[in-house]
Design a protein around this motif. Structure first.
Motif, PDB file in Angstrom:
ATOM      1  N   ALA A   1       3.710  -5.937  -3.536  1.00  0.00           N
ATOM      2  CA  ALA A   1       3.028  -4.707  -3.934  1.00  0.00           C
ATOM      3  C   ALA A   1       2.767  -4.705  -5.440  1.00  0.00           C
ATOM      4  O   ALA A   1       1.679  -4.330  -5.896  1.00  0.00           O
ATOM      5  CB  ALA A   1       3.853  -3.495  -3.532  1.00  0.00           C
ATOM      6  N   LEU A   2       3.754  -5.139  -6.220  1.00  0.00           N
ATOM      7  CA  LEU A   2       3.579  -5.208  -7.672  1.00  0.00           C
ATOM      8  C   LEU A   2       2.488  -6.209  -8.045  1.00  0.00           C
ATOM      9  O   LEU A   2       1.678  -5.949  -8.942  1.00  0.00           O
ATOM     10  CB  LEU A   2       4.902  -5.593  -8.343  1.00  0.00           C
ATOM     11  CG  LEU A   2       5.990  -4.509  -8.353  1.00  0.00           C
ATOM     12  CD1 LEU A   2       7.284  -5.069  -8.941  1.00  0.00           C
ATOM     13  CD2 LEU A   2       5.520  -3.303  -9.170  1.00  0.00           C
ATOM     14  N   TYR A   3       2.473  -7.348  -7.361  1.00  0.00           N
ATOM     15  CA  TYR A   3       1.408  -8.335  -7.578  1.00  0.00           C
ATOM     16  C   TYR A   3       0.041  -7.687  -7.392  1.00  0.00           C
ATOM     17  O   TYR A   3      -0.865  -7.831  -8.215  1.00  0.00           O
ATOM     18  CB  TYR A   3       1.535  -9.492  -6.577  1.00  0.00           C
ATOM     19  CG  TYR A   3       2.289 -10.700  -7.073  1.00  0.00           C
ATOM     20  CD1 TYR A   3       2.068 -11.226  -8.344  1.00  0.00           C
ATOM     21  CD2 TYR A   3       3.199 -11.356  -6.250  1.00  0.00           C
ATOM     22  CE1 TYR A   3       2.746 -12.355  -8.777  1.00  0.00           C
ATOM     23  CE2 TYR A   3       3.879 -12.486  -6.670  1.00  0.00           C
ATOM     24  CZ  TYR A   3       3.651 -12.982  -7.938  1.00  0.00           C
ATOM     25  OH  TYR A   3       4.319 -14.100  -8.355  1.00  0.00           O
ATOM     26  N   GLY A   4      -0.116  -6.986  -6.269  1.00  0.00           N
ATOM     27  CA  GLY A   4      -1.412  -6.389  -5.946  1.00  0.00           C
ATOM     28  C   GLY A   4      -1.815  -5.301  -6.919  1.00  0.00           C
ATOM     29  O   GLY A   4      -2.968  -5.244  -7.361  1.00  0.00           O
ATOM     30  N   ILE A   5      -0.864  -4.440  -7.281  1.00  0.00           N
ATOM     31  CA  ILE A   5      -1.160  -3.343  -8.216  1.00  0.00           C
ATOM     32  C   ILE A   5      -1.531  -3.888  -9.591  1.00  0.00           C
ATOM     33  O   ILE A   5      -2.496  -3.445 -10.223  1.00  0.00           O
ATOM     34  CB  ILE A   5       0.052  -2.388  -8.314  1.00  0.00           C
ATOM     35  CG1 ILE A   5       0.246  -1.646  -6.986  1.00  0.00           C
ATOM     36  CG2 ILE A   5      -0.148  -1.388  -9.444  1.00  0.00           C
ATOM     37  CD1 ILE A   5       1.539  -0.865  -6.898  1.00  0.00           C
ATOM     38  N   ALA A  24      -1.989  -4.845   2.105  1.00  0.00           N
ATOM     39  CA  ALA A  24      -1.806  -6.293   2.232  1.00  0.00           C
ATOM     40  C   ALA A  24      -0.330  -6.654   2.107  1.00  0.00           C
ATOM     41  O   ALA A  24       0.181  -7.505   2.854  1.00  0.00           O
ATOM     42  CB  ALA A  24      -2.621  -7.014   1.158  1.00  0.00           C
ATOM     43  N   ALA A  25       0.372  -5.995   1.176  1.00  0.00           N
ATOM     44  CA  ALA A  25       1.799  -6.259   0.995  1.00  0.00           C
ATOM     45  C   ALA A  25       2.597  -5.869   2.234  1.00  0.00           C
ATOM     46  O   ALA A  25       3.506  -6.586   2.665  1.00  0.00           O
ATOM     47  CB  ALA A  25       2.319  -5.504  -0.229  1.00  0.00           C
ATOM     48  N   VAL A  26       2.246  -4.721   2.828  1.00  0.00           N
ATOM     49  CA  VAL A  26       2.913  -4.278   4.061  1.00  0.00           C
ATOM     50  C   VAL A  26       2.679  -5.290   5.174  1.00  0.00           C
ATOM     51  O   VAL A  26       3.612  -5.693   5.890  1.00  0.00           O
ATOM     52  CB  VAL A  26       2.395  -2.892   4.495  1.00  0.00           C
ATOM     53  CG1 VAL A  26       2.900  -2.546   5.889  1.00  0.00           C
ATOM     54  CG2 VAL A  26       2.828  -1.823   3.503  1.00  0.00           C
ATOM     55  N   GLY A  27       1.430  -5.727   5.326  1.00  0.00           N
ATOM     56  CA  GLY A  27       1.107  -6.687   6.375  1.00  0.00           C
ATOM     57  C   GLY A  27       1.826  -8.011   6.198  1.00  0.00           C
ATOM     58  O   GLY A  27       2.363  -8.574   7.162  1.00  0.00           O
ATOM     59  N   CYS A  28       1.857  -8.514   4.969  1.00  0.00           N
ATOM     60  CA  CYS A  28       2.540  -9.781   4.704  1.00  0.00           C
ATOM     61  C   CYS A  28       4.032  -9.670   5.005  1.00  0.00           C
ATOM     62  O   CYS A  28       4.643 -10.610   5.530  1.00  0.00           O
ATOM     63  CB  CYS A  28       2.338 -10.207   3.251  1.00  0.00           C
ATOM     64  SG  CYS A  28       0.667 -10.808   2.884  1.00  0.00           S
ATOM     65  N   THR A  29       4.618  -8.527   4.682  1.00  0.00           N
ATOM     66  CA  THR A  29       6.045  -8.321   4.957  1.00  0.00           C
ATOM     67  C   THR A  29       6.314  -8.266   6.455  1.00  0.00           C
ATOM     68  O   THR A  29       7.249  -8.895   6.958  1.00  0.00           O
ATOM     69  CB  THR A  29       6.542  -7.015   4.303  1.00  0.00           C
ATOM     70  OG1 THR A  29       6.278  -7.072   2.892  1.00  0.00           O
ATOM     71  CG2 THR A  29       8.033  -6.844   4.521  1.00  0.00           C
ATOM     72  N   LEU A  30       5.482  -7.522   7.189  1.00  0.00           N
ATOM     73  CA  LEU A  30       5.652  -7.436   8.646  1.00  0.00           C
ATOM     74  C   LEU A  30       5.428  -8.786   9.311  1.00  0.00           C
ATOM     75  O   LEU A  30       6.044  -9.085  10.343  1.00  0.00           O
ATOM     76  CB  LEU A  30       4.677  -6.405   9.223  1.00  0.00           C
ATOM     77  CG  LEU A  30       4.941  -4.941   8.852  1.00  0.00           C
ATOM     78  CD1 LEU A  30       3.836  -4.049   9.419  1.00  0.00           C
ATOM     79  CD2 LEU A  30       6.304  -4.490   9.351  1.00  0.00           C
TER      80      LEU A  30
END
Length: 204
Positions: free
Chosen positions: A161-165, A39-45
């Protein structure tokens, strides 16, 4: 130019609970931490097209004259003040949906990309945000804008990513922190407003 002001303001922006943050946290709460990374990768892209559109358009405008530079800078600061007010007003309204049926990391990433890609407010935001940190004496405005954008994207991925983890690891505890979240959001709003005023008055 990468300044402490840019890094701190970007950090505040990325930490603000928005649609991308909510989606990433929700993914971490309901699925495993690997899903929240997707999700973090997608939001960044998803912010790449907005940043490119803003950077290329701004490069052309900022090269016109010092007056255009100043106008964009003041307009950007006013927009950040508007965002700060909204942050204060909406503090404590972070809503997390516990239910999720997605399991494929590709599906999660695609949805995350769409969430930010289809948000026109992001282009407006970057158009207002980036000029505040560009030097009038820059040898290449385009390179400087792209550099600022790359740093912002890197921060976005790391924080999301930190939020999600963290959400994955402390899901039950996180949901009960509504009052603390509200106080943090209000603090971010004050910091955001202070930076907007400072940047508007700077001579850079």
């Amino acid at each position: 130019m990468i300044t402490p002001e840019f890094l701190l303001t970007s950090l505040v922006v990325v930490l603000i609970p928005g649609t991308g943050v909510v989606y990433t946290i929700n993914t971490g709460l309901t699925l495993k931490w690997r899903a929240s990374i997707a999700a973090a990768v997608g939001c960044t892209l998803g912010i790449v097209p907005h940043i490119l559109a803003s950077a290329l358009g701004l490069s052309a405008l900022l090269n016109m004259s010092a007056q255009v530079f100043s106008i964009l800078k003041i307009a950007g600061a006013m927009y950040l003040l508007y965002l700060a007010w909204n942050m204060w007003r909406e503090a404590g309204k972070l809503e997390i949906n516990k239910k999720s049926t997605e399991s494929s990391t590709i599906q999660i990433a695609i949805k995350a990309i769409a969430i930010n890609l289809l948000n026109p407010k992001l282009t407006i935001f970057f158009f207002a945000f980036l000029p505040l940190f560009v030097s009038k004496n820059s040898s290449s405005l385009t390179i400087e804008l792209i550099t600022l954008s790359a740093v912002f994207m890197g921060m976005t991925f790391i924080i999301f990513a930190l939020y999600g983890i963290l959400a994955s690891g402390i899901s039950s505890y996180l949901i009960n922190l509504s009052k603390a979240v509200k106080r943090f959001q209000q603090a971010f709003a004050i910091i955001f407003a202070a930076f907007a005023v400072k940047l508007a008055l700077s001579e850079k």
